[in-house]
Motif scaffolding. Structure first.
Motif, PDB file in Angstrom:
ATOM      1  N   HIS A 277      -8.147  -0.277  -0.008  1.00  0.00           N
ATOM      2  CA  HIS A 277      -8.803   1.075  -0.927  1.00  0.00           C
ATOM      3  C   HIS A 277     -10.041   0.115  -1.031  1.00  0.00           C
ATOM      4  O   HIS A 277     -10.542   1.281  -1.385  1.00  0.00           O
TER       5      HIS A 277
ATOM      6  N   LEU B 200     -13.061  -2.192  -0.566  1.00  0.00           N
ATOM      7  CA  LEU B 200     -13.539  -2.992   0.433  1.00  0.00           C
ATOM      8  C   LEU B 200     -14.819  -4.183  -0.272  1.00  0.00           C
ATOM      9  O   LEU B 200     -15.814  -3.677  -0.941  1.00  0.00           O
TER      10      LEU B 200
ATOM     11  N   GLU C  29      -6.161  -0.303   6.483  1.00  0.00           N
ATOM     12  CA  GLU C  29      -7.811  -0.315   5.679  1.00  0.00           C
ATOM     13  C   GLU C  29      -7.300  -0.795   4.003  1.00  0.00           C
ATOM     14  O   GLU C  29      -6.447  -0.289   3.834  1.00  0.00           O
TER      15      GLU C  29
ATOM     16  N   GLU D 233     -10.790  -6.974   3.041  1.00  0.00           N
ATOM     17  CA  GLU D 233     -11.142  -6.560   3.866  1.00  0.00           C
ATOM     18  C   GLU D 233      -9.662  -5.549   4.701  1.00  0.00           C
ATOM     19  O   GLU D 233      -8.678  -5.920   4.783  1.00  0.00           O
ATOM     20  N   MET D 234     -10.245  -5.509   6.221  1.00  0.00           N
ATOM     21  CA  MET D 234      -9.527  -4.822   6.872  1.00  0.00           C
ATOM     22  C   MET D 234      -8.433  -6.254   7.077  1.00  0.00           C
ATOM     23  O   MET D 234      -8.992  -6.968   7.477  1.00  0.00           O
TER      24      MET D 234
ATOM     25  N   LYS E 154       1.016  -1.323  -0.333  1.00  0.00           N
ATOM     26  CA  LYS E 154       0.251   0.134   0.011  1.00  0.00           C
ATOM     27  C   LYS E 154       0.887   1.024   0.435  1.00  0.00           C
ATOM     28  O   LYS E 154       1.005   2.209  -1.419  1.00  0.00           O
TER      29      LYS E 154
END
Length: 107
Positions: free
Chosen positions: A80, A82, A78, A36-37, A27
């Motif tokens: 980008h 979801l 997190e 997902e997270m 990231k």
């Protein structure tokens, strides 16, 4: 900064420790994160032993990995884009939809 190659990482709550650290680094370098997270952790290992001498390893709080901006990676990353794996588990396996997300991100 975007990558020359369109690279993405599909992550979930099961993406933890080294997988979480990899996701954080990707990231940081501009790769698309989908899913997902992530589960958290940062590949820190602590070696311990029981009272009777059995050695074992656990994830450790003694190392603290951060993004370049100083934000901890330990709570998870997190994405980008979801995806709702709980209600729509097929979303993790829809190659065409994942490809469209990557196309949109790397326009």
């Amino acid at each position: 900064m975007k990558n020359r190659l369109n690279v993405g990482v599909l992550c979930s709550a099961c993406t933890w420790s080294c997988g979480n650290l990899f996701t954080a680094q990707m990231k940081e370098h501009g790769a698309l994160i989908i899913g997902e997270m992530s589960g958290g952790g940062s590949c820190a290992i602590q070696h311990l032993s029981t009272a009777d001498g059995l050695d074992y390893c656990i994830s450790s709080f003694r190392s603290h990995a951060t993004y370049f901006g100083g934000q901890s990676v330990d709570p998870g990353i997190e994405p980008h884009k979801l995806l709702d794996r709980k209600n729509h588990p097929e979303s993790f396996y829809d190659i065409e939809a994942l490809g469209r997300m990557m196309d949109e991100y790397y326009k």
